[in-house]
Design a protein around this motif. Sequence first.
Motif, mmCIF file in Angstrom:
data_model
loop_
_atom_site.group_PDB
_atom_site.id
_atom_site.type_symbol
_atom_site.label_atom_id
_atom_site.label_comp_id
_atom_site.label_asym_id
_atom_site.label_seq_id
_atom_site.Cartn_x
_atom_site.Cartn_y
_atom_site.Cartn_z
ATOM 1 N N VAL A 9 0.962 -1.114 -0.043
ATOM 2 C CA VAL A 9 0.133 0.091 -0.116
ATOM 3 C C VAL A 9 0.958 1.408 0.002
ATOM 4 C CG1 VAL A 9 -1.672 1.399 1.462
ATOM 5 C CG2 VAL A 9 -1.882 -0.914 1.031
ATOM 6 N N LEU A 10 1.841 1.072 0.993
ATOM 7 C CA LEU A 10 2.964 2.446 0.906
ATOM 8 C C LEU A 10 3.625 2.677 -0.398
ATOM 9 C CD1 LEU A 10 4.300 2.076 4.722
ATOM 10 C CD2 LEU A 10 2.438 3.674 3.876
ATOM 11 N N LEU A 11 3.970 1.788 -1.003
ATOM 12 C CA LEU A 11 4.579 1.458 -2.119
ATOM 13 C C LEU A 11 3.926 2.062 -3.507
ATOM 14 C CD1 LEU A 11 7.481 0.735 -3.646
ATOM 15 C CD2 LEU A 11 6.177 -1.417 -4.141
ATOM 16 N N ALA A 12 2.443 1.745 -3.212
ATOM 17 C CA ALA A 12 1.646 2.293 -4.425
ATOM 18 C C ALA A 12 1.549 3.727 -4.156
ATOM 19 C CB ALA A 12 0.226 1.421 -4.152
ATOM 20 N N VAL A 13 1.245 4.071 -3.060
ATOM 21 C CA VAL A 13 1.241 5.550 -2.923
ATOM 22 C C VAL A 13 2.528 6.255 -3.135
ATOM 23 C CG1 VAL A 13 0.864 7.391 -0.923
ATOM 24 C CG2 VAL A 13 -0.353 5.298 -1.002
ATOM 25 N N TYR A 14 3.487 5.931 -2.991
ATOM 26 C CA TYR A 14 4.833 6.456 -3.071
ATOM 27 C C TYR A 14 4.919 6.523 -4.830
ATOM 28 C CZ TYR A 14 10.141 7.041 -3.337
ATOM 29 O OH TYR A 14 11.013 7.465 -3.789
ATOM 30 N N ILE A 15 4.883 5.624 -5.161
ATOM 31 C CA ILE A 15 5.010 5.389 -6.739
ATOM 32 C C ILE A 15 3.856 6.318 -7.308
ATOM 33 C CG2 ILE A 15 4.577 3.923 -9.116
ATOM 34 C CD1 ILE A 15 6.070 1.552 -7.195
ATOM 35 N N VAL A 19 4.699 9.268 -10.159
ATOM 36 C CA VAL A 19 4.085 9.321 -11.328
ATOM 37 C C VAL A 19 3.618 10.703 -11.534
ATOM 38 C CG1 VAL A 19 2.373 8.300 -13.095
ATOM 39 C CG2 VAL A 19 3.851 6.957 -11.736
ATOM 40 N N ALA A 20 2.850 11.579 -10.623
ATOM 41 C CA ALA A 20 2.360 12.744 -10.476
ATOM 42 C C ALA A 20 3.129 13.600 -10.851
ATOM 43 C CB ALA A 20 1.677 12.837 -9.166
ATOM 44 N N ILE A 21 4.357 13.536 -10.354
ATOM 45 C CA ILE A 21 5.557 14.378 -10.638
ATOM 46 C C ILE A 21 5.935 14.315 -12.100
ATOM 47 C CG2 ILE A 21 8.074 15.021 -10.179
ATOM 48 C CD1 ILE A 21 7.687 14.158 -7.259
ATOM 49 N N GLY A 22 6.165 13.303 -12.526
ATOM 50 C CA GLY A 22 6.267 13.155 -14.139
ATOM 51 C C GLY A 22 5.080 13.551 -15.031
ATOM 52 N N TRP A 23 4.022 13.215 -14.327
ATOM 53 C CA TRP A 23 2.922 13.770 -15.360
ATOM 54 C C TRP A 23 2.725 15.417 -15.263
ATOM 55 C CZ3 TRP A 23 -0.413 11.864 -18.501
ATOM 56 C CH2 TRP A 23 -1.534 12.422 -19.180
ATOM 57 N N TYR A 24 3.120 15.750 -14.256
ATOM 58 C CA TYR A 24 3.332 17.207 -13.985
ATOM 59 C C TYR A 24 4.305 17.950 -14.929
ATOM 60 C CZ TYR A 24 4.328 22.035 -12.300
ATOM 61 O OH TYR A 24 4.589 23.342 -11.908
ATOM 62 N N PHE A 25 5.444 17.361 -15.166
ATOM 63 C CA PHE A 25 6.392 17.912 -15.842
ATOM 64 C C PHE A 25 6.333 17.664 -17.398
ATOM 65 C CE2 PHE A 25 8.609 18.323 -11.962
ATOM 66 C CZ PHE A 25 9.258 19.548 -11.992
ATOM 67 N N ASN A 26 5.476 16.454 -17.775
ATOM 68 C CA ASN A 26 4.962 16.278 -19.075
ATOM 69 C C ASN A 26 4.445 17.405 -19.689
ATOM 70 O OD1 ASN A 26 2.947 14.626 -20.827
ATOM 71 N ND2 ASN A 26 4.814 13.569 -20.910
ATOM 72 N N LYS A 27 3.686 17.911 -19.153
ATOM 73 C CA LYS A 27 2.544 18.974 -19.543
ATOM 74 C C LYS A 27 3.542 20.300 -19.790
ATOM 75 C CE LYS A 27 -1.188 16.779 -19.303
ATOM 76 N NZ LYS A 27 -2.022 16.214 -20.603
ATOM 77 N N LYS A 28 4.670 20.437 -19.270
ATOM 78 C CA LYS A 28 5.561 21.534 -19.400
ATOM 79 C C LYS A 28 6.547 21.624 -20.394
ATOM 80 C CE LYS A 28 6.630 23.579 -15.476
ATOM 81 N NZ LYS A 28 5.386 25.018 -15.355
ATOM 82 N N GLN A 29 6.671 20.390 -20.813
ATOM 83 C CA GLN A 29 7.682 19.987 -22.118
ATOM 84 C C GLN A 29 7.358 20.793 -23.500
ATOM 85 O OE1 GLN A 29 8.382 16.022 -21.979
ATOM 86 N NE2 GLN A 29 9.194 16.112 -19.828
ATOM 87 N N LYS A 30 8.246 21.535 -24.144
ATOM 88 C CA LYS A 30 7.797 22.157 -25.387
ATOM 89 C C LYS A 30 9.022 21.935 -26.337
ATOM 90 C CE LYS A 30 4.534 25.618 -23.378
ATOM 91 N NZ LYS A 30 4.300 27.375 -23.398
ATOM 92 N N SER A 31 10.299 21.695 -25.854
ATOM 93 C CA SER A 31 11.532 21.207 -26.807
ATOM 94 C C SER A 31 12.157 19.991 -26.215
ATOM 95 C CB SER A 31 12.154 22.429 -26.486
ATOM 96 O OG SER A 31 12.815 22.399 -25.251
ATOM 97 N N ALA A 329 8.084 -1.665 6.698
ATOM 98 C CA ALA A 329 7.647 -1.326 5.579
ATOM 99 C C ALA A 329 8.221 -0.006 5.207
ATOM 100 C CB ALA A 329 5.898 -1.124 5.701
ATOM 101 N N LEU A 330 8.368 1.122 6.366
ATOM 102 C CA LEU A 330 8.733 2.455 6.065
ATOM 103 C C LEU A 330 10.452 2.268 5.568
ATOM 104 C CD1 LEU A 330 6.963 4.543 8.614
ATOM 105 C CD2 LEU A 330 6.736 4.602 6.303
ATOM 106 N N SER A 331 10.964 1.361 6.203
ATOM 107 C CA SER A 331 12.351 1.046 6.259
ATOM 108 C C SER A 331 12.453 0.487 4.613
ATOM 109 C CB SER A 331 12.914 0.205 7.070
ATOM 110 O OG SER A 331 12.862 0.598 8.393
ATOM 111 N N ALA A 332 11.640 -0.494 4.359
ATOM 112 C CA ALA A 332 11.653 -0.919 2.811
ATOM 113 C C ALA A 332 11.399 0.437 1.718
ATOM 114 C CB ALA A 332 10.580 -1.972 2.563
ATOM 115 N N ILE A 333 10.411 1.278 2.173
ATOM 116 C CA ILE A 333 9.953 2.259 1.276
ATOM 117 C C ILE A 333 11.545 3.140 1.290
ATOM 118 C CG2 ILE A 333 8.976 4.424 0.938
ATOM 119 C CD1 ILE A 333 7.417 2.017 -0.031
ATOM 120 N N GLY A 334 12.257 3.450 2.359
ATOM 121 C CA GLY A 334 13.426 4.095 2.145
ATOM 122 C C GLY A 334 14.418 3.625 1.522
#
Length: 639
Positions: A9-15, A19-31, A329-334
């Motif tokens: 569950v924690l890994l899914a939230v983390y990923i 992905v949200a960060i990647g999606w955000y910057f995808n919208k800003k690419q023009k070159s 679980a948090l250690s594994a996420i780290g």
Amino acid sequence: MDGYNIFIVLLAVYIAGLVAIGWYFNKKQKSVTDFWLAGRRIGPSALGFSAAASWLTAGGILAVIGYYMLQGMGSIWAFVAPNILALLIIALLVGKIKNLPAITQPELLEQRYGSAVRWPIALIITVVMILFAVADVTGFSLVLQVFYGVDPLYAAAIVAIAVSLYVTMGGLSAVVWTDVVQFAFLSIFTIAMAFAAVGTVADGGLNTPAISSSELFGNVSYDWWNPLSIGIPMVLIFVFAIIPGWITEQDPWQKVWAAKDAKSARLGMVFGSLMITVVFAACAVIAIAFNNIYPDIAGMGFPAGMAQAEPALLAFVSERFVSAPLIVALSAIGLAAASMSCADTFATSGASCISRDIFQRYIKPDATMKEMLVVNRISVLIIVLAATAGSFVIPNIIDAIHIATFIASASYFFPLMGGLYWKRATKEGAFAGMVVGFVVQVTLVSLDLIKTPPMAANYLESVHPALMSHGVIVGMGLSAIAFFGVSLMTKPSSRINLAPFFEEEAEELAHYEAREIDEKDPTYGAFLKNVDEKVAGERAHLQLNLRASGALSWHELVEKLKSSSPAWVTPTGLDSVYRLTHGDMLACVTVTRGSEERDIWLKAEPRLETVGRQKKELFTAYEELKKVLGQKGVNLDFY
């Protein structure tokens, strides 16, 4: 909910966050620059976090703690000190690197030497990036195996899916900003474990005698603290074997190119080295505590004890927090954050070599940005899958990192650094240095892996001390002889190859000036309204996106441009056409393919004091492009 489900569950939230960060910057690419170099707008803090995160793997953290346990501070020369020193040395090289007009190192070397060296260096860098990624996959596999008994293939699948999703959407911007998040997770985890380990010793946990913190650190011997305990010759061999490979790695150079200015790049590298130092200091504290908690491991010595020392941190977390699955679980996420922060960097660098330096340069020079992104996404998966396969062949984490580093040091340190500072370097010398260094080093590494028994000292070290570290000093020495010797025996490089690296050569070459432009001309005014202008540090980024009214033959367009004016040149192949009008090639107008089949992008990155002149130069380039296409009945529109 059991511990494994909590982790999932924690890994899914983390990923999802990555992905949200990647999606955000995808919208800003023009070159192209936006995707591969984050628009050259990265500040020092983000750059420092990314530089630190990219060089701290989960496997590296586990191995460093193991080294500290078995060899003390004398072990810093095998990994810790080169990490810190390499970033500081890159900070010193920023002034030379930052203004070079390239996106990747193979492209840079083609500008310096010609097309003969681009494909071999691209392949070598891809191999090196795969080997670096082996350490990430191995480390993360070890984490999931110890904590949850998960098969190593699942660990590779998690890394591959997560990294391919956010990297191929957001490019280097996504890599940098996810690295910020990932380094925060990693550093908090490492520092927390240092406190937990010392606290366990102080409390007498895990069946250890309770001693105070002052006693714990006071009982550490002088030899443990001595950074020269391995001897000066060994220190020098590690320094000369590792640091050259790390200061010429493609990934930190891409981050220097991505910085908004030279000052930001320099501060970012220094900041990154300081943050790495903090994490490694926490690892040393953990190791001191572990030598009290697991005295049997410390007594096994090096290298026999590494099989138990590397996973010691994982064993500690499992035993100490057996009744706290959330902490496990948090250690594994780290540790997952550490794996992904490095894997995304290595995958980005390797994939850029495949998509830009091989696919676009040699297979399809007229590839659009959309096609490049598809190839890039596939390349990321190939690199992670290859790293997974490699993790079964090279199970030792630090050995995977060292093998990658030694191949890099022997293959392209001299051609790359020599090309930057030595005018007499030639394409024949560079090619000879790369091929000789690569073949010799790969041969020595293969021989060492085949001949060395499990957990024993490397075979080549028993032959002669000069052959330690998989014989990298020999590989580098032969590469240097081939590079310098062949360069001196062959014809000097042409001025067009020297121009990006030596400004006096560029000034001699560039005699073509923009024609006089009437600033009151309404056509020029309408043109300026469509130029996207952004300021980043000491440079402005001018971008003009155009769409042709009909089908484009890119090859024909490039050749007609070059025949229309001697100012148009293609120093790195047909994918990028420069209008060489002055010594600062980064400021010169460049024409590339856009996202779609009929898209054309014009860009220039002039210094702020020359923006006005370069806008006129951009207009001149636009007019010449429009004229050439008009002869084929094709019009250009802004978009």
